[in-house]
Design an enzyme around this catalytic site. Structure first.
Site, short mmCIF file in Angstrom:
data_model
loop_
_atom_site.label_atom_id
_atom_site.label_comp_id
_atom_site.label_asym_id
_atom_site.label_seq_id
_atom_site.Cartn_x
_atom_site.Cartn_y
_atom_site.Cartn_z
N ASP A 1 0.88 -1.16 0.00
CA ASP A 1 0.00 0.00 0.00
C ASP A 1 0.92 1.21 0.00
O ASP A 1 1.44 1.60 1.04
CB ASP A 1 -0.89 0.00 1.24
CG ASP A 1 -1.77 1.24 1.33
OD1 ASP A 1 -2.08 1.83 0.27
OD2 ASP A 1 -2.14 1.63 2.46
N GLU B 1 -1.47 -1.62 -4.46
CA GLU B 1 -2.71 -0.85 -4.55
C GLU B 1 -2.48 0.34 -5.47
O GLU B 1 -1.53 1.10 -5.30
CB GLU B 1 -3.13 -0.38 -3.15
CG GLU B 1 -4.48 0.30 -3.16
CD GLU B 1 -4.98 0.63 -1.77
OE1 GLU B 1 -5.33 1.80 -1.55
OE2 GLU B 1 -5.01 -0.28 -0.92
N ASP C 1 -2.31 0.83 7.50
CA ASP C 1 -1.67 0.82 6.19
C ASP C 1 -1.03 -0.54 5.91
O ASP C 1 -1.02 -1.01 4.78
CB ASP C 1 -0.61 1.93 6.12
CG ASP C 1 -1.24 3.30 6.33
OD1 ASP C 1 -1.63 3.92 5.32
OD2 ASP C 1 -1.36 3.73 7.49
#
EC number: 3.1.21.10
Length: 183
Positions: free
Chosen positions: A11, A71, A144
């Site tokens: 991420d 992502e 996260d």
């Protein structure tokens, strides 16, 4: 009974980069690691990008992932935030490509859908579902890292399925799929 595959999920972010690693053995997921790279204390944006690159290389060199799931930046109203996120994602991708690790991008909604069945799920819902699925004892303060882990799990669930997601196996593939962006 050998390891079939290791997936690194990322991420990307310029404040916090989250990552998670899973191992696939006999078509079953096993949790390996989740963590985050804290970048808040660094003011220089280029230092942050350098640290993202170095940490991603370190993760690759230590865990030897077969694939990376990352992502994709979501399209928001703040152009500056999108630009920063895009740079963070690009640096992480460059690290993977430099080590010849195939990369697949997933939209946040697709990741949430794969984990919770709801493309509009909250970070907390995704984290709780991952905790259940992978038997995590506790969740991190910042989510996260669970977002990075979610990208890896999404990739596992989508293995072998035709997808509209972008897939890169090296620099040549990246250039070929992004001819308008590369000069």
């Amino acid at each position: 009974m050998g390891v079939e595959k290791i997936i690194l999920g990322i991420d990307p972010g310029t404040t916090i980069m989250g990552f998670g690693i899973i191992r696939i053995v006999n078509k079953k997921m096993e949790f390996v690691q989740l963590n985050e790279l804290m970048l808040k204390k660094y003011k220089d944006p280029y230092t942050k990008l350098k640290l993202i690159f170095e940490r991603t290389i370190e993760l690759i060199d230590v865990h030897h992932p077969d694939e990376i799931a990352i992502e994709a930046p979501f399209f928001g109203k703040n152009v500056q935030s999108m630009l920063k996120l895009g740079r963070a994602q690009g640096v992480a991708m460059a690290a993977g490509l430099s080590r010849q690790v195939p990369i697949t991008e997933y939209l946040p909604k697709k990741i949430k859908m794969a984990i919770t069945g709801n493309g509009n799920a909250s970070k907390e819902q995704v984290a709780k579902m991952l905790q259940q699925m992978l038997g995590l004892k506790e969740l991190p303060k910042n989510l996260d890292s669970t977002d990075g882990l979610a990208a890896a799990v999404c990739h596992f669930y989508n293995a072998g399925k035709p997808s509209a997601e972008k897939n890169y196996t090296g620099w040549d593939a990246f250039v070929k799929q992004n001819e308008k962006r590369v000069k």
